[in-house]
Design a protein around this motif. Structure first.
Motif, PDB file in Angstrom:
ATOM      1  N   PRO A 170       0.755  -1.233   0.101  1.00  0.00           N
ATOM      2  CA  PRO A 170       0.020  -0.011   0.268  1.00  0.00           C
ATOM      3  C   PRO A 170       0.704   1.403  -0.083  1.00  0.00           C
ATOM      4  O   PRO A 170       0.373   2.414  -0.554  1.00  0.00           O
ATOM      5  N   ASP A 171       2.140   1.045   0.454  1.00  0.00           N
ATOM      6  CA  ASP A 171       2.894   2.355   0.652  1.00  0.00           C
ATOM      7  C   ASP A 171       3.502   2.769  -0.876  1.00  0.00           C
ATOM      8  O   ASP A 171       3.708   3.766  -0.840  1.00  0.00           O
ATOM      9  N   ASP A 172       3.404   1.875  -1.812  1.00  0.00           N
ATOM     10  CA  ASP A 172       3.726   2.090  -3.090  1.00  0.00           C
ATOM     11  C   ASP A 172       2.401   2.701  -4.038  1.00  0.00           C
ATOM     12  O   ASP A 172       2.741   2.888  -5.361  1.00  0.00           O
ATOM     13  N   VAL A 173       1.453   2.869  -3.448  1.00  0.00           N
ATOM     14  CA  VAL A 173       0.048   3.503  -4.060  1.00  0.00           C
ATOM     15  C   VAL A 173      -0.218   4.840  -3.802  1.00  0.00           C
ATOM     16  O   VAL A 173       0.003   5.082  -2.700  1.00  0.00           O
ATOM     17  N   VAL A 174      -0.582   5.522  -4.816  1.00  0.00           N
ATOM     18  CA  VAL A 174      -0.791   6.855  -4.737  1.00  0.00           C
ATOM     19  C   VAL A 174      -2.171   7.184  -5.357  1.00  0.00           C
ATOM     20  O   VAL A 174      -2.559   6.880  -6.393  1.00  0.00           O
ATOM     21  N   VAL A 175      -3.092   7.720  -4.438  1.00  0.00           N
ATOM     22  CA  VAL A 175      -4.505   7.745  -4.984  1.00  0.00           C
ATOM     23  C   VAL A 175      -4.789   8.896  -5.512  1.00  0.00           C
ATOM     24  O   VAL A 175      -4.045  10.218  -5.089  1.00  0.00           O
ATOM     25  N   THR A 176      -5.212   9.197  -6.621  1.00  0.00           N
ATOM     26  CA  THR A 176      -5.528  10.415  -7.374  1.00  0.00           C
ATOM     27  C   THR A 176      -7.040  10.590  -7.652  1.00  0.00           C
ATOM     28  O   THR A 176      -7.794   9.956  -7.730  1.00  0.00           O
ATOM     29  N   VAL A 177      -7.142  11.782  -8.281  1.00  0.00           N
ATOM     30  CA  VAL A 177      -8.433  12.332  -8.750  1.00  0.00           C
ATOM     31  C   VAL A 177      -8.770  11.632 -10.025  1.00  0.00           C
ATOM     32  O   VAL A 177      -8.458  12.389 -11.203  1.00  0.00           O
ATOM     33  N   GLY A 178      -8.960  10.404 -10.264  1.00  0.00           N
ATOM     34  CA  GLY A 178      -9.137   9.819 -11.256  1.00  0.00           C
ATOM     35  C   GLY A 178      -7.747   9.260 -11.727  1.00  0.00           C
ATOM     36  O   GLY A 178      -6.761   9.854 -11.430  1.00  0.00           O
ATOM     37  N   SER A 179      -7.931   8.329 -12.733  1.00  0.00           N
ATOM     38  CA  SER A 179      -6.418   7.865 -13.145  1.00  0.00           C
ATOM     39  C   SER A 179      -5.967   9.162 -14.154  1.00  0.00           C
ATOM     40  O   SER A 179      -4.729   8.921 -14.784  1.00  0.00           O
ATOM     41  N   GLN A 180      -6.701   9.830 -14.679  1.00  0.00           N
ATOM     42  CA  GLN A 180      -6.343  10.939 -15.550  1.00  0.00           C
ATOM     43  C   GLN A 180      -5.345  11.868 -14.881  1.00  0.00           C
ATOM     44  O   GLN A 180      -4.459  12.004 -15.190  1.00  0.00           O
ATOM     45  N   VAL A 190      -7.258   9.543 -26.116  1.00  0.00           N
ATOM     46  CA  VAL A 190      -7.400  11.145 -26.608  1.00  0.00           C
ATOM     47  C   VAL A 190      -7.073  11.878 -25.253  1.00  0.00           C
ATOM     48  O   VAL A 190      -6.556  12.885 -25.295  1.00  0.00           O
ATOM     49  N   GLY A 191      -7.695  11.301 -24.033  1.00  0.00           N
ATOM     50  CA  GLY A 191      -7.368  12.297 -22.832  1.00  0.00           C
ATOM     51  C   GLY A 191      -5.961  12.126 -22.519  1.00  0.00           C
ATOM     52  O   GLY A 191      -5.354  13.175 -21.889  1.00  0.00           O
ATOM     53  N   ALA A 192      -5.215  11.001 -22.772  1.00  0.00           N
ATOM     54  CA  ALA A 192      -3.624  10.983 -22.656  1.00  0.00           C
ATOM     55  C   ALA A 192      -3.114  11.782 -23.572  1.00  0.00           C
ATOM     56  O   ALA A 192      -2.027  12.643 -23.117  1.00  0.00           O
ATOM     57  N   LEU A 193      -3.441  11.759 -24.980  1.00  0.00           N
ATOM     58  CA  LEU A 193      -2.796  12.751 -25.903  1.00  0.00           C
ATOM     59  C   LEU A 193      -2.687  14.049 -25.511  1.00  0.00           C
ATOM     60  O   LEU A 193      -1.849  14.839 -25.714  1.00  0.00           O
ATOM     61  N   SER A 194      -3.933  14.466 -24.849  1.00  0.00           N
ATOM     62  CA  SER A 194      -3.949  16.163 -24.532  1.00  0.00           C
ATOM     63  C   SER A 194      -3.094  16.391 -23.243  1.00  0.00           C
ATOM     64  O   SER A 194      -2.417  17.527 -22.909  1.00  0.00           O
ATOM     65  N   THR A 201      -7.457  16.326 -15.089  1.00  0.00           N
ATOM     66  CA  THR A 201      -8.434  15.477 -14.095  1.00  0.00           C
ATOM     67  C   THR A 201      -9.838  15.027 -14.986  1.00  0.00           C
ATOM     68  O   THR A 201     -10.819  14.403 -14.278  1.00  0.00           O
ATOM     69  N   LEU A 202      -9.713  15.408 -16.027  1.00  0.00           N
ATOM     70  CA  LEU A 202     -11.221  15.117 -17.022  1.00  0.00           C
ATOM     71  C   LEU A 202     -12.183  16.309 -16.406  1.00  0.00           C
ATOM     72  O   LEU A 202     -12.630  16.904 -17.170  1.00  0.00           O
ATOM     73  N   CYS A 203     -12.630  15.851 -15.297  1.00  0.00           N
ATOM     74  CA  CYS A 203     -13.745  16.739 -14.717  1.00  0.00           C
ATOM     75  C   CYS A 203     -13.681  16.480 -13.071  1.00  0.00           C
ATOM     76  O   CYS A 203     -13.127  15.882 -12.652  1.00  0.00           O
ATOM     77  N   PRO A 204     -13.835  17.760 -12.395  1.00  0.00           N
ATOM     78  CA  PRO A 204     -14.003  17.590 -10.817  1.00  0.00           C
ATOM     79  C   PRO A 204     -14.873  16.455 -10.602  1.00  0.00           C
ATOM     80  O   PRO A 204     -16.006  16.316 -11.389  1.00  0.00           O
ATOM     81  N   PRO A 205     -14.848  16.031  -9.385  1.00  0.00           N
ATOM     82  CA  PRO A 205     -16.102  15.122  -8.912  1.00  0.00           C
ATOM     83  C   PRO A 205     -17.543  15.701  -8.822  1.00  0.00           C
ATOM     84  O   PRO A 205     -17.629  16.745  -8.341  1.00  0.00           O
ATOM     85  N   ALA A 206     -18.021  15.060  -9.555  1.00  0.00           N
ATOM     86  CA  ALA A 206     -19.673  15.615  -9.578  1.00  0.00           C
ATOM     87  C   ALA A 206     -20.216  15.407  -8.329  1.00  0.00           C
ATOM     88  O   ALA A 206     -20.975  16.231  -7.792  1.00  0.00           O
TER      89      ALA A 206
END
Lengths: 450, 450
Positions: A116-126, A151-155, B293-298
């Motif tokens: 678990p120490d190697d996991v970082v929680v983010t606001v979506g995987s984006q 497409v989201g990765a390209l941006s 983040t694509l979008c903020p949490p709805a």
């Protein structure tokens, strides 16, 4: 297989200057990267998709109908009443420890053994992808991505002025030989390749999966060229067979950054994703994330953690699989039934997307307004390439609409295509699409994913 | 007033290479900006602060005791049961339209007249600042910030390799003449200044407020030098008087990007903040946010929107004000009662923070471990400067602990300081702090905010 590596994209140097010049008093102040910030077609289509008369095969919105909302409502209420002082407060930049442990449990389904120490929680995987790019990419660095790619990765790559070089795929996913050739060509040019961005399972948008016998080879090629692998796997648990593919990370912990998400297996509106990274990289990711958002919302993390702890989330994922499988079947049979000769498409074994190639002469971007007039929407293929390819492709999503709506949407799309082909036949164009040489059946590789 | 403009910080070129070299196999792969990613003292102190025996005057965690958790629990349950299919789904990158309208209502309390279409909802105002920096700053661009400034902003600027040049403050906030001199010196050097980052109300960490008669002057100086103003205002509604200061944005809509947050007026764990920007800038911010983040949490947005619609949020803010005022009084009276001669501090009229200057010879960073041993924590002043100043300062937060704990914490801090001063008196040091020339009373300007 295409090799645009020789001319890496520079879309971030183009941009919207023409309009900006006349309208925007701040234009001279922007960073260079801002020139590449243009409305994505996917985003523009969210507006279209929201009109009820249009069947949207465009968006990638998960189908949440199967969620037990009443039980969730009770859960969330208890959470606020009992733990409000904690879950409504700032948390750690890395994410709730309890959730990070549960995330390791989820990843174990794909053969991943992680701490678990190697996991970082983010606001979506984006956001996880944004942080990985922030930590690794200087302007001009090369990122490898499948052709086509998300497409989201390209941006995101464009926002960091990284240059995307595409690597070909076929119906078994990324082609190792293509990867070898691209890396060879780039090192001959003395280019710095920072990482391979790959979506091994149920690819967005291509709908194909990396064959298991190719996985070790891809990892070995990247290791030999000292290129990090970024494994984006939002759909991994949504396979239509019973078996789950082992993650690339499961056999190569030291050279893979794994990105995961609850957006497709629970609820996208909570925006809870994660990165699993080698320890030293994880430290950088946490500091990058702290400068980006301070910390992810403790509240949404607690909602996910409680859901995982109190609900049969594996059973929930099974329900999602069944719903998406039914929709995949509806789309594929409708495509076989209605689409004109000369069209080819992939047949996904999981995930959300079908990748459609239309006959030569048809431009999917030019055709989109006519399709919307006929009340059907899709994403033109060009959105998924950093190098202007994809004019004969489109992404069709079956994740959200009902099977009936999907069939109706494909019927409408077929009619629009017939109209285009009539025009081509009447006024010419590059050869009669009906008799285009080398066309194969719907199950053969599509040239733009091959 | 200090003018480190002549030597702008390059902390992002330093970094943790020494340890990284030996331990991190990925070290050669990182982007240049990663060298500046080092653990912030504020973050390191979260761990310390969590130990119950330590009185933490370090963190900026809001006091949520006044929140009506049971009513909130019912609200959130109704939200999930009735609107789950929407609020658990992806939303727009710009944020929920209803919430953006309510945000305009909130900002009207500070004299701002704005259109919801120019508001971008972000994951806390930290993300809004990150997006503004992403849109405007190329590596090497200069950002002006008060001396001292918010530590989280400094790390964001460092992540984009912007160079921070500090501008002096006194007890009436940013000094216009100092701003003029810095801008003059920088334009003489041909440096590109992208924006002034300022916290006009109840400054973090300085605890001072920009005098209203200075506001027009600051805006005029920035406009004349073609420098954008980024107004960060998380504490604006938390003044201890009844009157609210007019936002800089209220008189200058075209050259100010305003950053707001619900973290201090409602709940920080929801991570809901926003940016209000001139229209053309807003378009760039939305595209930047989409790639981040694509979008903020709805879901969290809907929770805030429902709270604003169904609760007496103005009354809630009044309760927060009262709680923070009581704590401010407890801290200031304890400082006056216990601190040794030669200490000076600011007396905030709102917000969370007191800025303390200790006698010459005492180094607040070196003293911190001893303070923690004595069970009191603070943030050393150096964290709030990009140029290594602040060794005689510290930030004291009164927002979270009870008044009794605050008084106990200040007592412990006073004892630690006395110990330091004894050592200095015994073994010498630069002059006797007690009789240091030019020291004034607790209400006079502190040299490092002047």
């Amino acid at each position: 297989m295409n090799l645009p590596g020789a001319q890496p994209t520079r879309q971030h140097h183009a941009g919207d200057a023409p309009t900006g010049r006349s309208l925007d008093p701040h234009r001279q102040r922007y960073a260079q990267r801002a020139a590449g910030m243009r409305a994505s077609e996917v985003r523009a289509l969210f507006a279209v998709a929201s009109r009820p008369e249009v069947v949207s095969l465009a968006g990638g919105m998960p189908n949440l109908a199967a969620l037990p909302l009443d039980a969730l409502a009770e859960d969330v209420a208890r959470l606020v009443a009992a733990e409000g002082q904690t879950v409504l407060q700032y948390g750690s930049a890395q994410g709730l420890p309890a959730l990070r442990e549960q995330i390791c449990e989820v990843m174990s389904l794909e053969g991943i053994s992680a701490h678990p120490d190697d996991v970082v929680v983010t606001v979506g995987s984006q956001m996880a992808l944004d942080m990985v790019t922030r930590v690794f990419c200087d302007p001009g660095d090369v990122v490898l991505a499948e052709a086509p790619s998300y497409v989201g990765a390209l941006s995101t790559f464009s926002a960091y002025q990284a240059e995307v070089v595409h690597v070909g795929m076929d119906d078994e996913g990324l082609v190792p030989e293509a990867l070898r050739q691209v890396l060879g060509a780039l090192s001959a040019q003395g280019r710095r390749v920072k990482f391979l961005y790959t979506i091994p399972n149920f690819h967005n948008p291509a709908g194909v999966t990396l064959a298991e016998r190719r996985r070790a080879e891809v990892l070995e090629i990247c290791a030999r060229h000292d290129v990090l692998v970024v494994e984006d796997n939002p759909y991994g648990l949504l396979g239509f067979g019973d078996q789950t593919h082992p993650a690339l990370r499961s056999t190569e912990p030291d050279n893979v950054v794994y990105l995961g998400s609850f957006s497709k297996t629970f609820a996208s509106g909570l925006r809870v994703g994660w990165a699993l990274a080698p320890h030293a990289v994880r430290e950088k990711l946490v500091l990058a994330a702290e400068s980006a958002t301070l910390c992810p919302p403790a509240f949404t993390q607690a909602v996910v953690s409680r859901f995982l702890a109190r609900h049969d989330w594996r059973g929930q994922v099974k329900q999602f699989r069944a719903a998406y499988r039914e929709r995949r079947d509806a789309m594929v049979s409708a495509l076989e039934q209605h689409l004109p000769a000369g069209c080819r498409w992939t047949r996904p074994d999981g995930g959300f997307y079908v990748w459609l190639t239309v006959p030569e002469g048809v431009d999917t971007r030019a055709m989109l307004p006519r399709a919307v007039t006929e009340r059907v929407a899709y994403v033109p293929g060009a959105a998924f390439y950093a190098d202007g390819l994809g004019s004969r492709q489109m992404r069709l999503s079956y994740c959200y609409p009902t099977p009936e709506r999907i069939q109706e949407g494909v019927r409408r799309l077929a009619a629009v295509l017939e109209g285009e082909l009539d025009v081509l036949r009447t006024f010419g164009g590059r050869g009669s699409p009906g008799r285009h040489p080398g066309l194969a059946g719907p199950h053969s590789p599509s040239p733009d994913t091959a």
